[in-house]
Design a protein around this motif. Structure first.
Motif, PDB file in Angstrom:
ATOM      1  N   MET A   1     -59.483 -41.299 -43.020  1.00 10.71           N
ATOM      2  CA  MET A   1     -60.245 -40.951 -42.122  1.00 10.71           C
ATOM      3  C   MET A   1     -59.905 -41.670 -40.762  1.00 10.71           C
ATOM      4  O   MET A   1     -59.727 -41.183 -39.590  1.00 10.71           O
ATOM      5  N   GLY A   2     -59.474 -42.978 -40.879  1.00 14.91           N
ATOM      6  CA  GLY A   2     -59.028 -43.791 -39.800  1.00 14.91           C
ATOM      7  C   GLY A   2     -57.823 -43.125 -38.974  1.00 14.91           C
ATOM      8  O   GLY A   2     -57.867 -43.221 -37.817  1.00 14.91           O
ATOM      9  N   LEU A   3     -56.734 -42.647 -39.750  1.00 13.32           N
ATOM     10  CA  LEU A   3     -55.579 -41.862 -39.054  1.00 13.32           C
ATOM     11  C   LEU A   3     -56.088 -40.734 -38.077  1.00 13.32           C
ATOM     12  O   LEU A   3     -55.660 -40.569 -36.801  1.00 13.32           O
ATOM     13  N   SER A   4     -57.190 -40.081 -38.884  1.00 10.20           N
ATOM     14  CA  SER A   4     -57.608 -38.806 -37.777  1.00 10.20           C
ATOM     15  C   SER A   4     -58.294 -39.432 -36.452  1.00 10.20           C
ATOM     16  O   SER A   4     -58.309 -38.575 -35.470  1.00 10.20           O
ATOM     17  N   VAL A   5     -59.012 -40.347 -36.873  1.00  8.55           N
ATOM     18  CA  VAL A   5     -59.710 -40.978 -35.549  1.00  8.55           C
ATOM     19  C   VAL A   5     -58.655 -41.464 -34.545  1.00  8.55           C
ATOM     20  O   VAL A   5     -58.795 -41.236 -33.356  1.00  8.55           O
ATOM     21  N   ALA A   6     -57.842 -42.155 -34.999  1.00 14.50           N
ATOM     22  CA  ALA A   6     -56.815 -42.734 -34.129  1.00 14.50           C
ATOM     23  C   ALA A   6     -56.153 -41.493 -33.446  1.00 14.50           C
ATOM     24  O   ALA A   6     -55.789 -41.781 -32.074  1.00 14.50           O
ATOM     25  N   LEU A   7     -55.898 -40.387 -34.007  1.00 11.19           N
ATOM     26  CA  LEU A   7     -55.048 -39.363 -33.416  1.00 11.19           C
ATOM     27  C   LEU A   7     -56.167 -38.708 -32.325  1.00 11.19           C
ATOM     28  O   LEU A   7     -55.523 -38.522 -31.404  1.00 11.19           O
ATOM     29  N   GLN A   8     -57.324 -38.547 -32.652  1.00 10.76           N
ATOM     30  CA  GLN A   8     -58.368 -37.949 -31.922  1.00 10.76           C
ATOM     31  C   GLN A   8     -58.438 -39.096 -30.596  1.00 10.76           C
ATOM     32  O   GLN A   8     -58.645 -38.321 -29.493  1.00 10.76           O
ATOM     33  N   ALA A   9     -58.630 -40.165 -30.642  1.00 10.37           N
ATOM     34  CA  ALA A   9     -58.547 -41.140 -29.695  1.00 10.37           C
ATOM     35  C   ALA A   9     -57.391 -41.065 -28.650  1.00 10.37           C
ATOM     36  O   ALA A   9     -57.441 -41.016 -27.525  1.00 10.37           O
ATOM     37  N   ALA A  10     -56.194 -41.127 -29.193  1.00 13.58           N
ATOM     38  CA  ALA A  10     -54.927 -40.915 -28.413  1.00 13.58           C
ATOM     39  C   ALA A  10     -55.066 -39.633 -27.685  1.00 13.58           C
ATOM     40  O   ALA A  10     -54.623 -39.446 -26.541  1.00 13.58           O
ATOM     41  N   LEU A  11     -55.418 -38.355 -28.496  1.00  9.11           N
ATOM     42  CA  LEU A  11     -55.428 -37.214 -27.732  1.00  9.11           C
ATOM     43  C   LEU A  11     -56.476 -37.321 -26.538  1.00  9.11           C
ATOM     44  O   LEU A  11     -56.340 -36.724 -25.398  1.00  9.11           O
ATOM     45  N   GLN A  12     -57.740 -37.810 -26.926  1.00  9.72           N
ATOM     46  CA  GLN A  12     -58.607 -38.126 -25.883  1.00  9.72           C
ATOM     47  C   GLN A  12     -58.156 -38.816 -24.431  1.00  9.72           C
ATOM     48  O   GLN A  12     -58.507 -38.404 -23.422  1.00  9.72           O
ATOM     49  N   SER A  13     -57.392 -39.741 -24.986  1.00 15.44           N
ATOM     50  CA  SER A  13     -56.891 -40.412 -23.876  1.00 15.44           C
ATOM     51  C   SER A  13     -55.818 -39.785 -22.839  1.00 15.44           C
ATOM     52  O   SER A  13     -55.819 -39.874 -21.600  1.00 15.44           O
ATOM     53  N   LEU A  14     -54.916 -39.070 -23.530  1.00 14.44           N
ATOM     54  CA  LEU A  14     -54.128 -38.285 -22.907  1.00 14.44           C
ATOM     55  C   LEU A  14     -54.767 -37.442 -21.933  1.00 14.44           C
ATOM     56  O   LEU A  14     -54.626 -37.130 -20.807  1.00 14.44           O
ATOM     57  N   LEU A  15     -55.870 -36.633 -22.420  1.00 14.50           N
ATOM     58  CA  LEU A  15     -56.740 -35.760 -21.535  1.00 14.50           C
ATOM     59  C   LEU A  15     -57.355 -36.337 -20.497  1.00 14.50           C
ATOM     60  O   LEU A  15     -57.561 -35.792 -19.311  1.00 14.50           O
ATOM     61  N   ALA A  16     -58.041 -37.514 -20.750  1.00 13.21           N
ATOM     62  CA  ALA A  16     -58.714 -38.138 -19.748  1.00 13.21           C
ATOM     63  C   ALA A  16     -57.880 -38.635 -18.699  1.00 13.21           C
ATOM     64  O   ALA A  16     -58.175 -38.456 -17.347  1.00 13.21           O
ATOM     65  N   HIS A  17     -56.534 -39.220 -18.696  1.00 15.75           N
ATOM     66  CA  HIS A  17     -55.759 -39.828 -17.918  1.00 15.75           C
ATOM     67  C   HIS A  17     -55.135 -38.584 -17.330  1.00 15.75           C
ATOM     68  O   HIS A  17     -54.686 -38.827 -16.037  1.00 15.75           O
ATOM     69  N   GLN A  18     -54.937 -37.348 -17.855  1.00 14.71           N
ATOM     70  CA  GLN A  18     -54.312 -36.317 -17.313  1.00 14.71           C
ATOM     71  C   GLN A  18     -55.470 -35.914 -16.003  1.00 14.71           C
ATOM     72  O   GLN A  18     -55.016 -35.653 -14.818  1.00 14.71           O
ATOM     73  N   VAL A  19     -56.669 -35.756 -16.237  1.00 16.53           N
ATOM     74  CA  VAL A  19     -57.878 -35.638 -15.335  1.00 16.53           C
ATOM     75  C   VAL A  19     -57.629 -36.603 -14.218  1.00 16.53           C
ATOM     76  O   VAL A  19     -57.663 -36.399 -13.039  1.00 16.53           O
ATOM     77  N   ALA A  20     -57.559 -37.893 -14.369  1.00 19.37           N
ATOM     78  CA  ALA A  20     -57.591 -39.093 -13.679  1.00 19.37           C
ATOM     79  C   ALA A  20     -56.180 -38.955 -12.850  1.00 19.37           C
ATOM     80  O   ALA A  20     -56.401 -38.941 -11.638  1.00 19.37           O
ATOM     81  N   LEU A  21     -55.007 -38.481 -13.281  1.00 22.38           N
ATOM     82  CA  LEU A  21     -53.766 -38.259 -12.563  1.00 22.38           C
ATOM     83  C   LEU A  21     -54.195 -37.042 -11.502  1.00 22.38           C
ATOM     84  O   LEU A  21     -53.703 -37.223 -10.387  1.00 22.38           O
ATOM     85  N   ALA A  22     -54.772 -36.193 -12.034  1.00 22.89           N
ATOM     86  CA  ALA A  22     -54.896 -34.812 -11.311  1.00 22.89           C
ATOM     87  C   ALA A  22     -55.996 -35.213  -9.961  1.00 22.89           C
ATOM     88  O   ALA A  22     -55.755 -34.683  -8.878  1.00 22.89           O
ATOM     89  N   THR A  23     -56.900 -36.105 -10.371  1.00 20.42           N
ATOM     90  CA  THR A  23     -57.969 -36.536  -9.355  1.00 20.42           C
ATOM     91  C   THR A  23     -57.137 -37.358  -8.169  1.00 20.42           C
ATOM     92  O   THR A  23     -57.343 -37.074  -6.887  1.00 20.42           O
TER      93      THR A  23
END
Length: 461
Positions: A1-23
């Motif tokens: 489960m730890g790897l899936s959580v890490a994968l989700q965290a990395a994906l969330q970070s990518l999406l969040a910083h995409q929004v920050a960059l667009a802003t």
């Protein structure tokens, strides 16, 4: 489960910083837009998930799932916006008045050789010359010519001031039309903003547009703005509702019984309080400044004409004629008596009709410095001098007030820019920070992907 959580965290970070960059890119694109308020992507930790313990009785706690964008916040100060709207109205009021007063001063043309003051002096000087040479036909012709020049200047000035009054009324009507369009636009934006907020969106750009329209309205007349829970605003003027939700009340300009332009509501005909703004300045300029000036000029001319006529009708011309007025009213305007223009000998300079008697001409010449009851005990020269002095004093005072209020607005605008304005340097720094965070998230994603690949390879073996 730890790897899936890490994968989700990395994906969330990518999406969040995409929004920050667009802003940040959106901010940079609007750096020169004076209506724009800077937006900030507020990053916050994503909701964690519980991780069951591998050993009973020893809870492992919760695992974080990365970062998310809580909101895209608009950098905005409501109190500062209210202060700016008040400053806009005061500057608009004094700026409009100054423009009008300066135009009127230019029309008056004082001091100059073609101004009324100089022409009155020349008119009375001609009478003084005639008193010394009452039989001289050249001196008589000069009196008549100076009188015609003086009247021409008075009549031209009245016509120009009437035109100024007409232009101010026309401009006031145009501003009322602009006010109606702005009120309709605020009502439409209210509807769009409320609909967006109802679906959980943050319509920052629509709110910037609405604030810009509200400043346009505040420049025309003072308003009170209160934001409602659904995101719409209620706009009041002196306690009277102008806009509520998606509804607005249109207004119109009418002339009252005194020919004063007033703004009233279409539905009730009740007057809209104008306070300090462009509409109030146009109303004051048209009805108070120009109308008062025209009335005083007419009062001066009437007093001068009647006083000259009183002496002239008591005197004798070279041909023995008497009782004739020097000035006559034709279609409401003073003109030199055509009979005198046709025969200058009828000009009455003598009190007795005797040769060399210029007593009447001398008495008329002294009128320039003679107090007249019709002018409140002032002489014609003093009355006109005070009129010009009052106009100059008012113009100067209004200019000083404009300078003071403009400085206040500049200070408030600087404060607003500090809170809501976009700094290119700051946005460039943010872009680099978000870029590095995005690259780091992508690197985490790559590492997790490699670990999953290794795990699957080992399982297959």
């Amino acid at each position: 489960m730890g790897l899936s959580v890490a994968l989700q965290a990395a994906l969330q970070s990518l999406l969040a910083h995409q929004v920050a960059l667009a802003t940040a890119a959106h901010n940079t694109a609007n750096a020169q837009n004076p209506k724009y308020s800077r937006q900030v992507a507020k990053l916050q930790a994503a909701l964690p998930i519980p991780e069951p313990s591998l050993r009973e009785g020893m809870p492992f706690g919760q695992l974080g799932t990365g970062v998310t964008v809580g909101e895209i916040a608009r950098q905005y100060d409501a109190l500062l916006a209210d202060s700016l709207r008040i400053a806009d109205g005061r500057v608009g009021y004094h700026e409009t008045l100054v423009n009008g007063l300066e135009r009127v001063e230019a029309l008056m043309g004082e001091p100059s050789d073609s101004g009324i003051a100089a022409l009155m002096t020349e008119f009375f000087e001609a009478w003084r010359n005639l008193s010394a040479n009452p039989e001289n036909m050249g001196a008589r012709a000069l009196v008549l010519e100076r009188a015609r020049t003086l009247l021409s200047r008075f009549n031209a000035l009245q016509s120009q001031l009437a035109h100024e009054q007409e232009l101010s009324l026309r401009q006031m009507q145009e501003e009322v039309n602009a006010l109606n369009r702005a009120l309709a636009q605020v009502a439409r934006l209210n509807e769009q903003i409320a609909a967006a907020k109802a679906t959980g969106l943050q319509p920052n750009d629509l709110m910037d547009e609405r604030d810009a329209v509200l400043r346009d309205i505040a420049r025309l007349l003072p308003i009170q703005v209160s934001e409602q829970p659904n995101g719409s605003v209620m706009v009041l003027a002196g306690g009277h509702e102008l806009v509520s939700a998606n509804r607005f009340r249109s207004v119109k300009m009418v002339l009252d019984n005194d020919a004063k332009p007033v703004v009233v509501f279409d539905d009730t005909n009740n007057a809209v309080p104008l306070g300090e703004g462009v509409l109030a300045a146009l109303q004051e300029f048209s009805h108070t400044v120009v109308k008062s000036l025209r009335e005083k000029l007419q009062q001066l001319l009437d007093a001068l004409a009647n006083a000259v006529n009183e002496f002239h009708q008591s005197g004798f011309g070279l041909d023995g004629s008497t009782g004739e007025p020097f000035f006559v009213l034709v279609s409401g305007q003073w003109q030199v008596n055509p009979a005198l223009l046709n025969d200058p000998r009828r000009l009455a300079a003598s009190q007795t009709g005797a040769v060399g008697d210029g007593a009447v001409a001398a008495a008329i010449a002294r009128l320039m410095d003679t107090p007249l009851a019709s002018l409140g005990g002032q002489t014609v020269s003093a009355f006109y001098r005070n009129l010009i002095g009052d106009l100059a004093a008012r113009t100067n005072g209004t200019q000083n007030a404009l300078t003071a209020f403009s400085e206040t607005r500049r200070f408030l605008q600087d404060r607003r820019d500090a809170v809501s304005g976009v700094s290119i340097d700051e946005e460039m720094v943010d872009l680099m920070r978000f870029q590095q965070a995005y690259i780091a998230a992508a690197r985490v994603l790559q590492v997790v992907d490699n670990l999953v690949s290794d795990l699957l390879t080992n399982l297959v073996r």
